[in-house]
Design a protein around this motif. Structure first.
Motif, short mmCIF file in Angstrom:
data_model
loop_
_atom_site.label_atom_id
_atom_site.label_comp_id
_atom_site.label_asym_id
_atom_site.label_seq_id
_atom_site.Cartn_x
_atom_site.Cartn_y
_atom_site.Cartn_z
N LEU A 51 0.98 -1.28 0.00
CA LEU A 51 0.04 -0.06 0.16
C LEU A 51 0.83 1.23 0.05
N GLN A 52 0.43 2.08 -0.68
CA GLN A 52 1.06 3.57 -0.70
C GLN A 52 -0.18 4.43 -0.62
N ILE A 53 0.01 5.33 0.45
CA ILE A 53 -0.96 6.48 0.49
C ILE A 53 -0.28 7.62 0.63
N ARG A 54 -1.04 8.43 -0.52
CA ARG A 54 -0.25 9.85 -0.85
C ARG A 54 -1.16 11.03 -0.28
N PHE A 55 -0.66 11.72 0.76
CA PHE A 55 -1.36 13.00 1.20
C PHE A 55 -0.69 14.20 0.45
N VAL A 56 -0.92 15.31 0.74
CA VAL A 56 -0.35 16.32 0.18
C VAL A 56 1.15 16.36 -0.10
N HIS A 57 1.64 16.30 1.03
CA HIS A 57 3.15 16.59 0.93
C HIS A 57 3.80 15.10 1.77
N LEU A 58 3.05 14.35 2.09
CA LEU A 58 3.62 13.02 2.72
C LEU A 58 2.92 11.80 2.14
N ARG A 59 3.93 10.67 2.47
CA ARG A 59 3.15 9.45 1.90
C ARG A 59 3.45 8.51 2.80
N CYS A 93 6.40 -2.87 -4.96
CA CYS A 93 5.56 -2.08 -5.97
C CYS A 93 5.01 -0.78 -5.36
N ASN A 94 5.20 -0.76 -4.14
CA ASN A 94 4.37 0.52 -3.60
C ASN A 94 5.49 1.59 -3.57
N LYS A 95 6.46 1.57 -4.39
CA LYS A 95 7.65 2.76 -4.16
C LYS A 95 7.17 3.88 -5.00
N SER A 96 6.09 3.78 -6.02
CA SER A 96 5.70 4.91 -6.74
C SER A 96 4.59 4.27 -7.54
N PRO A 97 3.74 5.13 -8.20
CA PRO A 97 2.48 4.65 -8.90
C PRO A 97 2.92 4.14 -10.40
N SER A 98 4.03 4.20 -10.66
CA SER A 98 4.52 3.70 -11.97
C SER A 98 4.27 2.36 -12.19
N PHE A 99 4.39 1.43 -11.24
CA PHE A 99 3.77 -0.04 -11.58
C PHE A 99 2.51 0.13 -11.82
N LEU A 100 1.56 0.72 -11.47
CA LEU A 100 0.21 0.68 -11.54
C LEU A 100 0.10 1.05 -13.24
N VAL A 101 0.84 2.16 -13.65
CA VAL A 101 0.83 2.38 -14.82
C VAL A 101 1.34 1.38 -15.75
N ALA A 102 2.61 0.97 -15.52
CA ALA A 102 3.16 -0.29 -16.35
C ALA A 102 2.08 -1.43 -16.36
N SER A 103 1.73 -1.88 -15.37
CA SER A 103 0.92 -3.26 -15.25
C SER A 103 -0.48 -2.91 -16.31
#
Length: 120
Positions: A51-59, A93-103
């Motif tokens: 899981l990765q949760i992105r708030f305004v300036h924090l994750r 995979c939760n390092k960045s949303p790029s995995f979601l885009v790639a998948s």
């Protein structure tokens, strides 16, 4: 015969992209980090997604249960009302949303290839 080879190749690529080994999942874990998280752990068997949760300036990064990957569940757990989140099923995979885009792109390309080969 060429259509069959292309279809089999597409199915093989899709399986490789979306399947994982039977090993325990590894995810990045950091709470309210302003930078990209570098800590990772092996998740418990109950936690089957990262899981990765992105708030305004924090994750926040953690292991999570796929059945709880809903806006309501995440909002309740983290007492948040303005956020974006990502649940994914592969190691780290939760390092960045790029995995979601790639998948999504890989799946789309595979689906279009299969449809193209069937109807041509």
């Amino acid at each position: 015969m060429d259509k069959m080879k292309c279809i089999l190749f597409t199915v093989f690529i899709t399986i490789v992209v979306f399947c994982q080994s039977g090993d325990a999942l590894r995810c990045y874990t950091c709470e309210q980090s302003p930078v990209v998280c570098r800590n990772n752990v092996t998740c418990t068997p109950e936690d089957d997604v990262c899981l990765q949760i992105r708030f305004v300036h924090l994750r926040t990064y953690s292991c999570w249960k796929s059945s709880r990957c809903t806006t309501k569940e995440v909002a309740e757990e983290f007492s948040a009302d303005s956020f974006r989140f990502l649940c994914c099923h592969r190691d780290l995979c939760n390092k960045s949303p790029s995995f979601l885009v790639a998948s999504t792109a890989a799946f789309s390309i595979s689906a279009v290839t299969v449809i193209w080969m069937v109807y041509l």
